[in-house]
Design a protein around this motif. Structure first.
Motif, PDB file in Angstrom:
ATOM      1  N   GLN A 133       3.664  12.075 -10.241  1.00  0.00           N
ATOM      2  CA  GLN A 133       2.893  12.542  -8.892  1.00  0.00           C
ATOM      3  C   GLN A 133       1.878  11.136  -8.641  1.00  0.00           C
ATOM      4  N   ASN A 134       1.409  10.333  -9.720  1.00  0.00           N
ATOM      5  CA  ASN A 134       0.660   9.272  -9.471  1.00  0.00           C
ATOM      6  C   ASN A 134       1.612   8.041  -8.619  1.00  0.00           C
ATOM      7  N   LEU A 135       2.751   7.914  -9.062  1.00  0.00           N
ATOM      8  CA  LEU A 135       3.860   6.903  -8.519  1.00  0.00           C
ATOM      9  C   LEU A 135       4.251   7.388  -7.069  1.00  0.00           C
ATOM     10  N   SER A 136       4.208   8.654  -6.964  1.00  0.00           N
ATOM     11  CA  SER A 136       4.317   9.207  -5.331  1.00  0.00           C
ATOM     12  C   SER A 136       3.424   8.614  -4.391  1.00  0.00           C
ATOM     13  N   VAL A 137       2.145   8.719  -4.883  1.00  0.00           N
ATOM     14  CA  VAL A 137       1.208   8.162  -3.954  1.00  0.00           C
ATOM     15  C   VAL A 137       1.428   6.720  -3.786  1.00  0.00           C
ATOM     16  N   CYS A 138       1.507   6.132  -5.073  1.00  0.00           N
ATOM     17  CA  CYS A 138       1.748   4.442  -5.001  1.00  0.00           C
ATOM     18  C   CYS A 138       3.124   4.129  -4.047  1.00  0.00           C
ATOM     19  N   LEU A 139       3.807   4.971  -4.152  1.00  0.00           N
ATOM     20  CA  LEU A 139       5.007   4.554  -3.052  1.00  0.00           C
ATOM     21  C   LEU A 139       4.557   4.791  -1.771  1.00  0.00           C
ATOM     22  N   LEU A 140       3.780   5.772  -1.320  1.00  0.00           N
ATOM     23  CA  LEU A 140       3.139   6.134   0.119  1.00  0.00           C
ATOM     24  C   LEU A 140       2.464   4.767   0.353  1.00  0.00           C
ATOM     25  N   HIS A 141       1.508   4.310  -0.586  1.00  0.00           N
ATOM     26  CA  HIS A 141       0.809   3.047  -0.203  1.00  0.00           C
ATOM     27  C   HIS A 141       1.647   2.117   0.313  1.00  0.00           C
ATOM     28  N   SER A 142       2.512   1.518  -0.845  1.00  0.00           N
ATOM     29  CA  SER A 142       3.712   0.590  -0.536  1.00  0.00           C
ATOM     30  C   SER A 142       4.245   0.528   0.625  1.00  0.00           C
ATOM     31  N   LEU A 143       4.828   1.731   1.104  1.00  0.00           N
ATOM     32  CA  LEU A 143       5.493   1.986   2.262  1.00  0.00           C
ATOM     33  C   LEU A 143       4.869   1.517   3.329  1.00  0.00           C
ATOM     34  N   ILE A 144       3.601   1.802   3.517  1.00  0.00           N
ATOM     35  CA  ILE A 144       2.616   1.538   4.805  1.00  0.00           C
ATOM     36  C   ILE A 144       2.385   0.106   4.510  1.00  0.00           C
ATOM     37  N   SER A 145       1.741  -0.396   3.482  1.00  0.00           N
ATOM     38  CA  SER A 145       1.362  -1.881   3.711  1.00  0.00           C
ATOM     39  C   SER A 145       2.282  -2.776   3.501  1.00  0.00           C
ATOM     40  N   GLY A 146       3.430  -2.360   2.706  1.00  0.00           N
ATOM     41  CA  GLY A 146       4.713  -3.315   2.560  1.00  0.00           C
ATOM     42  C   GLY A 146       5.295  -3.514   3.973  1.00  0.00           C
ATOM     43  N   LEU A 147       5.655  -2.430   4.719  1.00  0.00           N
ATOM     44  CA  LEU A 147       6.248  -2.541   6.113  1.00  0.00           C
ATOM     45  C   LEU A 147       5.388  -3.228   6.891  1.00  0.00           C
ATOM     46  N   TRP A 148       3.989  -2.580   7.059  1.00  0.00           N
ATOM     47  CA  TRP A 148       3.174  -3.300   7.834  1.00  0.00           C
ATOM     48  C   TRP A 148       3.073  -4.740   7.892  1.00  0.00           C
ATOM     49  N   SER A 149       2.707  -5.187   6.579  1.00  0.00           N
ATOM     50  CA  SER A 149       2.547  -6.761   6.265  1.00  0.00           C
ATOM     51  C   SER A 149       3.812  -7.490   6.696  1.00  0.00           C
ATOM     52  N   THR A 150       5.087  -6.929   6.281  1.00  0.00           N
ATOM     53  CA  THR A 150       6.230  -7.677   6.490  1.00  0.00           C
ATOM     54  C   THR A 150       6.644  -7.689   8.030  1.00  0.00           C
TER      55      THR A 150
END
Length: 351
Positions: A133-150
């Motif tokens: 459950q914790n990693l699911s929210v981590c993945l959500l943040h990574s998708l937003i910030s990773g795609l945005w910054s890239t």
């Protein structure tokens, strides 16, 4: 009216009728223009490469019915250049421009965490359930910030290399604000469910990261330093996906997909965590004289710390995923998912 703009300017075409010392820049409403006077550096008759305006250049903003056909791109920065030589104004965290979106993004991640806890990974129990459950929210943040910054990096390459200090846009400031809100959410989530040496390490990481992000955000200088740092989240997309598949057992059910995720994780790790930070350090060393020693410490000290962290993490990944001989496994760190450090939500005892 004196109108401050940040450097550099890109001259695409100059107006010969105005002479070599003047240029025109169309405004959005096409009824006004910016006229730039270059007293100490002549404006090239046909400039197609970037050039830097001298500090004594003057930008005059005025209305006109018509203007010569010339183009020049510029990014406005509301603060003067002295902000790069002063300590960050940390009191600005209470300004509405930061505090309001921060609360909104924090509420977003809290609601996302609540949704995950109520509707996802319900067939798992104990520490494994919490981690998924914790990693699911981590993945959500990574998708937003990773795609945005890239995407930002790919569409603003020149700014990322040539105008790191002065470039600023209010909409771009939302990415580090969103990440700060996420790190606070994740810290609270860990404190509520887990206490181990991993928790302490991650808390230190979150606090240091938030401090660095705020330092580049509040003065409205060095915003792009935050984007350089958040490029690492591009790798976190594959890193979190890999861990979720391992814990949930999907790695055994879908071995081909897991193998591709592992390969993408290693490749993106090198690019997003090693190469990007090396490029940023190269920029920082070349611009030490243009910033306060405080920012120099963050620009050089931050990547140095992350180099150690990322090197250790990369070693663990290579050993775990079979890229290195298994004799190195004894030297790798303890697997977090084997620890018994989850708190029972009812009585607060360790499970």
């Amino acid at each position: 009216m004196i109108h401050p703009y940040s450097q550099p300017f890109e001259a695409l075409r100059s107006s010969k009728s105005l002479g070599r010392r003047w240029a025109w820049c169309p405004r959005r409403n096409k009824s006004s223009a910016v006229r730039l006077r270059l007293p100490s550096k002549p404006f090239p008759a046909c400039a197609r490469s970037p050039f830097t305006l001298p500090r004594d250049s003057v930008a005059l903003l005025f209305e006109c019915d018509c203007f010569q056909s010339g183009k020049m791109t510029a990014t406005r920065n509301p603060l003067n250049d002295r902000a790069a030589f002063e300590m960050p104004p940390f009191s600005h965290v209470f300004h509405s421009s930061f505090f309001v979106p921060f609360l909104a993004y924090f509420a977003f991640f809290r609601l996302a965490g609540l949704f995950v806890k109520n509707f996802m990974w319900q067939s798992y129990t104990g520490f494994k359930k919490y981690r998924l459950q914790n990693l699911s929210v981590c993945l959500l943040h990574s998708l937003i910030s990773g795609l945005w910054s890239t995407i930002f990096f790919l569409t603003h390459v020149r700014e990322m290399f040539e105008n790191v200090i002065h470039w600023y846009e209010p909409w771009a400031a939302h990415l580090p604000i969103l990440s700060i809100a996420y790190f606070l959410h994740d810290a609270l989530d860990m404190l509520n469910h887990e206490w181990s040496r991993w928790t302490l390490e991650l808390l230190i990481h979150h606090i240091a990261t938030c401090f660095a992000l705020l330092s580049g955000l509040l003065p409205q200088k060095f915003l792009l330093c935050n984007y350089w740092a958040l490029l690492m989240e591009g790798n976190s997309i594959f890193l979190h996906t890999r861990t979720i598949m391992q814990i949930s057992g999907l790695a055994l059910q879908q071995p081909d997909a897991f193998k591709r995720i592992v390969q993408c994780n290693v490749i993106s790790f090198v690019i997003c965590r090693f190469v990007s930070q090396a490029l940023f350090v190269k920029w920082a060393i070349a611009h030490i004289h243009k910033m306060h020693p405080f920012y120099v410490g963050i620009a050089l000290g931050g990547p140095a710390v992350f180099l150690v962290i990322n090197a250790m993490l990369f070693f663990r990944i290579l050993v775990s995923d079979g890229f290195l001989d298994q004799r190195w496994k004894s030297k790798a760190a303890i697997n977090r998912d084997d620890d018994k450090g989850t708190l029972n939500e009812k009585d607060g005892k360790l499970l």
